[in-house]
Design an enzyme around this catalytic site. Structure first.
Site, PDB file in Angstrom:
ATOM      1  N   CYS A 182     -35.381  11.509 -26.587  1.00  0.00           N
ATOM      2  CA  CYS A 182     -36.104  10.513 -27.395  1.00  0.00           C
ATOM      3  C   CYS A 182     -36.917  11.055 -28.573  1.00  0.00           C
ATOM      4  O   CYS A 182     -36.825  10.511 -29.671  1.00  0.00           O
ATOM      5  CB  CYS A 182     -37.020   9.708 -26.495  1.00  0.00           C
ATOM      6  SG  CYS A 182     -36.097   8.744 -25.294  1.00  0.00           S
TER       7      CYS A 182
ATOM      8  N   GLU B  85     -39.167   0.627 -23.362  1.00  0.00           N
ATOM      9  CA  GLU B  85     -39.496   1.322 -22.123  1.00  0.00           C
ATOM     10  C   GLU B  85     -40.295   2.584 -22.436  1.00  0.00           C
ATOM     11  O   GLU B  85     -39.895   3.382 -23.267  1.00  0.00           O
ATOM     12  CB  GLU B  85     -38.203   1.683 -21.376  1.00  0.00           C
ATOM     13  CG  GLU B  85     -38.441   2.289 -20.024  1.00  0.00           C
ATOM     14  CD  GLU B  85     -39.450   1.493 -19.205  1.00  0.00           C
ATOM     15  OE1 GLU B  85     -39.206   0.324 -18.928  1.00  0.00           O
ATOM     16  OE2 GLU B  85     -40.510   2.046 -18.863  1.00  0.00           O
TER      17      GLU B  85
END
Ligand SMILES: NC(=O)c1ccc[n+]([C@@H]2O[C@H](COP(=O)([O-])OP(=O)(O)OC[C@H]3O[C@@H](n4cnc5c(N)ncnc54)[C@H](O)[C@@H]3O)[C@@H](O)[C@H]2O)c1
Length: 459
Positions: A275, A160
């Site tokens: 992330c 994603e």
């Protein structure tokens, strides 16, 4: 309503919730069940107070919820009923054992794979949505195939790329959708099945099919390149401050070069988010593992530069305030790692607040979307540390009232429209303002009487 396909997602977090809500909204004939053992999270997804703040998310969820979009804690039932299973569980940095502090912790991935193996009957497509190290699909396949009695599996990688704060925009109109799979007839058929879902609203030319390892690696590399741009411009911000150059002017000048491009050249107090740091550390661990220490060191420097930028910012607050903030009130505007999200993972605000508390400052924080509970847990840990010097307030004005200095740590739009004349009036003098996002009108603030420090700007 008749359903053409049943999909489920393991993990109702920042990725699983919004991505599945978008699929359900775009494909009313597909039954989508988002599952998570976390009861509080699932209850929130089923309520008006969603657990994730994203502009536009509420409308997308409401358009499909209880029609073909369901949120449930019954993970096993959802697995049994699904043709396609997305795995969107967390893959945090390992904190123990071999690879601690670098490698991705795959315990949630492994337990998801084991659960899928136990519950599956017949053919299933398993889609890795989580960000994982290269070759994880191989491990998943081994677990699935050696533990399942009657399931048959194709594992795909479909990382994603959404960015928090613009998740709905990114899901609606992504730059690309990447699907990696085994290059066998069965693997290619599985890729096509998942591609056909996205093709309901995304042009085919944006849907890229690759082999498994390219897809898995591309996600880590994309985040590493993005973080590298931020660390690069942040490193230059320090040089700008030392020389009198202006980092925004430099960014504009280099960004006009079509080979460089203008995006992701905004200097700041440092990147955050769940992330960038974890994915680069994971990349460096992989490089070490594959015998490439020079490559590992190259990417590690991106993280080191980010850490330095954060401590440089808090250090600057201390030095400008006559080398002591002990007992001084520092107002903190913004705690989320970026605007338009309530996510605080790895936010630069955690380091800055901790540094200032360690120096004995009274740190008064305001963020429009992050709860007091979250801020206290992030800064002080989940124990019972009652540190009275950390105070969380409900408005920006409260954070600034009576302050020696104010620091902007998140670029929330509302901070641009604050009444700085009033804020200046309520602060101790000289009134310092540290703009960690370069969003404020610095010339105007100086005219009002503030002493302004901004990242990468001439003194
Ligand atoms: N947050 C982002 O912006 C972003 C963007 C792209 C990719 N990713 C990646 O996506 C993955 C998920 O990230 P996130 O931010 O949504 O994480 P998150 O922590 O918000 O959500 C993960 C959820 O998975 C649940 N879970 C754990 N084991 C489970 C199981 N066996 N079955 C069902 N649910 C289970 C947890 O309870 C948790 O609620 C990570 O690998 C991350 O790196 C995140």
């Amino acid at each position: 309503m008749s359903t053409s396909l049943s999909i489920c997602c393991l993990g109702a977090g920042y990725v699983g919730g919004p991505t599945m809500a978008m699929i359900a909204a775009k494909c009313p004939d597909i039954r989508v069940t988002v599952t998570d053992p976390n009861e509080k999270r699932i209850a929130a997804w089923n309520s008006d107070a969603l657990p994730v703040y994203e502009p536009g998310l509420q409308q997308v969820v409401e358009s499909a919820r209880n029609r073909n979009l369901f949120f449930s804690t019954d993970v096993r039932k959802a697995i049994r009923e699904a043709d396609i299973i997305f795995v969107s569980v967390g893959t945090p940095t390992k904190t123990y054992g071999v690879g601690a502090g670098r490698a991705a912790d795959l315990k949630y991935i492994e337990s998801a794979a084991r659960m899928i193996a136990e519950e599956s009957v017949g053919p299933k497509i398993i889609v890795e949505k989580s960000t994982i190290p290269v070759k994880t699909a191989e491990a998943m396949l081994t677990i699935l195939r050696s533990n399942s009695k009657s399931g048959t599996f194709q594992v795909l990688s479909n990382p994603e790329f959404l960015a928090e704060g613009t998740a709905i925009e990114d899901l609606e109109n992504p730059d690309r959708v990447l699907i990696g799979g085994e290059q066998t007839p069965e693997g290619l058929a599985a890729i096509e099945k998942v591609a056909a879902i996205y093709a309901r609203w995304i042009p085919r030319e944006k849907i890229l099919a690759t082999n498994l390892w390219s897809s898995e690696l591309s996600k880590l590399v994309a985040n590493a390149f993005l973080a590298q741009r931020i660390s690069s411009i942040n490193s230059i911000s320090a040089l700008c401050e030392a020389t009198g150059a202006d980092v925004d002017e430099v960014a504009r000048a280099i960004g006009k070069d079509s080979r460089i491009g203008p995006k992701f050249l905004k200097a700041s107090v440092g990147y955050g988010g769940s992330c960038f740091q974890k994915d680069i550390l994971n990349l460096t661990y992989l490089c070490q593992h594959f015998g490439l220490p020079e490559v590992a060191a190259y990417w590690e420097s991106v993280v080191k530069m980010n850490d330095w930028q954060k401590s440089r910012f808090s250090g600057r607050i201390v030095s400008d305030l006559f080398n002591t903030v002990n007992g001084k009130h520092i107002g903190i505007l913004g705690f989320a790692f970026k605007k338009d999200t309530n996510d605080t993972r790895e936010t630069a605000a955690i380091s800055v607040c901790r540094d200032l508390l360690a120096e004995g400052a009274k740190v008064v924080v305001y963020d429009p979307q992050v709860s007091e509970e979250q801020i206290r847990a992030d800064v002080l840990g989940t124990g019972t540390n009652p540190n009275p010097n950390l105070i969380v307030v409900k408005t920006a004005l409260e954070a600034c009232d009576g302050a020696h200095a104010v620091a902007v740590l998140t670029e929330w739009d509302e901070f641009k429209d604050l009444d700085f004349q009033k804020i200046h009036h309520g602060m101790l003098k000289p009134a310092f303002l540290f703009d960690g996002r370069n969003i404020l009108p610095h010339a105007k603030l100086k005219e009002i009487g503030f002493r302004v420090f901004a990242i990468g700007k001439p003194a």
